[in-house]
Design an enzyme around this catalytic site. Structure first.
Site, PDB file in Angstrom:
ATOM      1  N   SER A 557       0.846  -1.191   0.000  1.00 40.08           N
ATOM      2  CA  SER A 557       0.000   0.000   0.000  1.00 40.08           C
ATOM      3  C   SER A 557       0.886   1.247   0.000  1.00 40.08           C
ATOM      4  O   SER A 557       1.665   1.441  -0.932  1.00 40.08           O
ATOM      5  CB  SER A 557      -0.954  -0.032   1.193  1.00 40.08           C
ATOM      6  OG  SER A 557      -1.984   0.917   1.050  1.00 40.08           O
ATOM      7  N   ASP A 642      -9.866  -3.643  -5.368  1.00 42.10           N
ATOM      8  CA  ASP A 642      -9.257  -2.803  -4.339  1.00 42.10           C
ATOM      9  C   ASP A 642      -9.895  -1.416  -4.335  1.00 42.10           C
ATOM     10  O   ASP A 642      -9.955  -0.739  -5.358  1.00 42.10           O
ATOM     11  CB  ASP A 642      -7.753  -2.675  -4.599  1.00 42.10           C
ATOM     12  CG  ASP A 642      -6.982  -2.138  -3.407  1.00 42.10           C
ATOM     13  OD1 ASP A 642      -7.580  -1.427  -2.581  1.00 42.10           O
ATOM     14  OD2 ASP A 642      -5.782  -2.430  -3.308  1.00 42.10           O
ATOM     15  N   HIS A 677      -8.287  -4.726  -1.198  1.00 42.23           N
ATOM     16  CA  HIS A 677      -7.003  -4.196  -0.744  1.00 42.23           C
ATOM     17  C   HIS A 677      -6.231  -5.190   0.120  1.00 42.23           C
ATOM     18  O   HIS A 677      -5.003  -5.232   0.068  1.00 42.23           O
ATOM     19  CB  HIS A 677      -7.250  -2.907   0.048  1.00 42.23           C
ATOM     20  CG  HIS A 677      -6.023  -2.094   0.294  1.00 42.23           C
ATOM     21  ND1 HIS A 677      -5.246  -1.592  -0.730  1.00 42.23           N
ATOM     22  CD2 HIS A 677      -5.421  -1.687   1.445  1.00 42.23           C
ATOM     23  CE1 HIS A 677      -4.235  -0.908  -0.227  1.00 42.23           C
ATOM     24  NE2 HIS A 677      -4.308  -0.958   1.092  1.00 42.23           N
TER      25      HIS A 677
END
Length: 704
Positions: A557, A642, A677
């Protein structure tokens, strides 16, 4: 579909799925279609912008992503057996029929357990006084027929009769709320869609409050009131947040006396509350928001307990009566501000207050009694992590807390705050012959290029040589003030047992050393995060923890942004890089306010509509700063659904990287077509990606 692209994708797919036809699999080649990304501070041409498809249904796009997956599988084919071995090894360390320690709330003991062979937990409760177990949520049953499943939040009505819970079966964090009669197990007919998953009961046991999200940006926008048994379309709007830079949630205070709506941005927060037994009352602001003023408040007895940065950069803890909550000059210090201690959390009880603190980069707990005396919760090792457990009841003297280190699995204790007696509740079992005595952990300090000392946590098997020959796996995050604590990671054993040194770089951008550590790694100081990581890498090699040609790095991320930045800054320092769901197209994303998280994060990255921030962000954005040079081997992952970092960022990054990379090292792109995600759901399913990651690393070292 363009004929040229169709041929390219088809050719790549054939090459990837039929490696016997060619000695080396051929990576997919994405077409270049120039697209102008406009900005007040200059336009940029993006040849891969077309890879963005908000519907995720474009045949052209999906074929390209499928070709990427096929190419990854073809490159990884020689280590197929190793990958399978790793998966079984990783899976074999987890106790399949494990159960979490029960915690008390309003006369019941709540827990969750895993059933052997199942991927998801079963949430249960039983009466403290004795009686039959009641199943609250069987997540395995709810997950049937879905490629992805996530249980959001659940809450039991104050009369203990009804359950509200939320689920997501796509991975976009768009939750559906449902209701259940616990005694009969019967589901109530209504469903509330388009929510954040956050839900809280009022004291009348029929009214719930929940957060509705914007269907496009996925921002939490509105709090609504629902009466069980009524049509959700008639739910009453009780609050709408006008500022898109704020997140929102709803909850009850610890003593169940108040219902509160909390809103927060990177630099500001605000709470508004009503008595929980007055669900139709108007919410009242506790303390009005101001920029650079943050607070969170909980209520016990007749007092509010508040953690705040008001006149306290590293935060402090104060108390206020119900009447004085809005008068900051009447707040009374419980934990005064200190320059060398960051207050990370607070747990109030009727007779005690427990404070989470960061001192010397370590997460500790401190207990305050009614007389104002305080004492630390004792630790067993020099480097560790303490955290608050589930402490739902205020009228107790028992504190539940967690303890872990890089060599100690997560352990739960109950501590009697009056007598000091400590009871071991549970140490997470690690199967497969794990013996903590075989491993050693260290904490060192590395000087960064500007002289600032960066803490590094290290773990390795005791027989691993310290002569500069070992492979290194270095992890960091470094954003949002999120600290990367030295906690036990079961999955790391597979690399540790193969001779790796594993390390965590506590770089600036986290909050390990206080608020200044965070502020020195964001906005116009963001590059400190990247250079800290490179400097730690060089120091670990220089101090002979690792071989210079066997260094691997991993981040996800915002940590994927870190990976992209260090790959541009010092590609020669890394044998391989693993970048999970990476935020790599910084400027384009931050210019687009229709994308989830963009407006929430101007105070983290900057607003590129302002030239100062535009120029600075552009100077480190991994996608924009790719150059023609030799890059290390890379494994990049994403989830098609995501909602935090959209799949097209890593897709574009990989496509562009391949056109500039002069090395012969592989660049692999793995797309979870049914995940968001956090990757695929399920406790064992997620291990398939870990096995892929570790097999990729070992393959780069010539392992089979």
């Amino acid at each position: 579909m363009e004929p040229r692209l169709s041929l390219l994708v088809s050719a790549a797919l054939v090459a990837a799925t039929a490696p016997l036809m060619a000695q080396t699999p051929t990576p997919p080649v994405a077409a270049q279609k120039p697209h102008t990304v406009a900005s007040p501070n200059g336009d940029r041409v993006d040849p891969y912008y077309w890879l963005r498809d908000d519907t995720r249904k474009s045949p052209e796009l999906l074929k390209h992503l499928e070709a990427e997956n096929a190419y990854t599988e073809a490159v990884m084919a020689p280590v197929k057996a190793l990958r399978a071995q790793l998966f079984e090894e990783l899976k074999g360390r987890y106790k399949q029929d494990d159960e979490q320690p029960a915690w008390r709330m309003r006369g019941f003991l709540y827990s969750s357990r895993f059933v052997a062979g199942k991927d998801y937990a079963v949430n249960v409760r039983r009466p403290v006084a004795g009686g039959a177990e009641q199943v609250l949520v069987d997540q395995n049953a709810l997950a049937e027929g879905h490629q992805y499943f996530s249980l959001g939040q659940w809450d039991v009505s104050l009369d203990n009769a009804r359950l509200a819970y939320s689920t997501d079966t796509v991975g976009r964090r768009q939750y559906v709320i449902q209701f259940k009669d616990i005694a009969t197990g019967a589901l109530l007919p209504e469903k509330i869609t388009g929510t954040s998953g956050n839900v809280a009961w009022a004291a009348d046991n029929k009214t719930v409050f929940y957060v509705e999200i914007d269907p496009k940006t996925l921002l939490s926008k509105r709090v609504k009131r629902h009466v069980v048994g009524t049509d959700p379309s008639t739910d009453v709007l009780v609050y709408e947040e006008p500022d898109d830079s704020f997140y929102m949630g709803v909850s009850r205070t610890k003593d169940d006396r108040f219902l509160c709506i909390g809103v927060s941005s990177t630099v500001s927060s605000e709470a508004r509350c009503i008595p929980a037994d007055q669900p139709t009352a108007a919410f009242r602001v506790l303390v009005p928001r101001e920029r650079d003023f943050e607070y969170d408040a909980d209520h016990v007895g007749t007092h509010w307990i508040i953690r705040t940065n008001y006149k306290a950069k590293n935060f402090r803890v104060v108390e206020a009566t119900d009447a004085a909550i809005g008068q900051r000059d009447q707040w009374k210090d419980l934990v005064p501000h200190r320059d060398d201690v960051f207050v990370s959390g607070v747990e109030p009880f009727d007779r005690y207050v427990v404070v989470g603190e960061r001192r010397d980069g370590l997460q500790r707990l401190r207990i305050l009694d009614a007389a104002g005396a305080s004492r630390d919760v004792a630790s067993d090792e020099p480097a560790y992590v303490m955290g608050l457990g589930v402490n739902r009841e205020a009228n107790t003297t028992v504190l539940r807390y967690s303890y872990t280190s890089l060599t100690t699995p997560s352990t739960i204790y109950d501590l009697d705050m009056t007598t000091g007696a400590r009871t071991l509740v549970k140490e997470t079992p690690v199967l497969g012959g794990f013996d903590k005595a075989r491993y050693a952990t260290e904490r060192i300090w590395v000087p960064a290029r500007d002289g600032v000392k960066v803490p590094v946590s290290i773990v390795y098997r005791k027989e691993t040589p310290r002569d500069g020959s070992a492979p290194l796996y270095l992890y960091a995050y470094g954003s949002y003030g999120i600290s990367s604590d030295p906690a036990f990671r079961t999955d790391w054993l597979s690399l540790l047992d193969r001779g790796f040194v594993m390390a965590i770089a506590h770089i600036r951008g986290g909050q390990e050393l206080g608020r200044h550590w965070y502020e020195d790694g964001k906005l116009l100081k963001k590059k400190n995060t990247f250079t800290d990581f490179v400097d730690v890498t060089e120091a670990l090699v220089a101090r002979k923890y690792a071989a210079a040609d066997k260094v691997f790095a991993m981040g996800g991320s915002a940590g994927g942004l870190l990976m992209g930045a260090v790959a541009n800054l010092a590609p020669e320092r890394y044998r391989g890089i693993v970048s999970h769901v990476p935020f790599v197209d910084v400027v384009t994303t931050m210019l687009d306010e229709s994308i989830p998280l963009t407006t929430n994060e101007f105070d983290e990255w900057g607003n590129p509509k302002k030239k100062e921030f535009y120029d600075y962000m552009l100077s480190y954005s991994p996608y924009d700063q790719l150059q023609k040079k030799a890059y290390p081997a890379m494994l990049v992952t994403t989830g098609l659904w995501d909602s935090q970092v959209q799949y097209w960022e890593p897709a574009k990054y990989v496509a562009k990287l391949r056109t500039l990379d002069t090395s012969s090292s592989p660049v692999l792109f793995r797309v979870n077509m049914e995940a968001g995600h956090g990757g695929r759901s399920g406790r064992f399913t997620r291990l398939e990606q870990v096995a892929l990651e570790y097999a990729f690393i070992l393959q780069q070292l010539g392992k089979r």
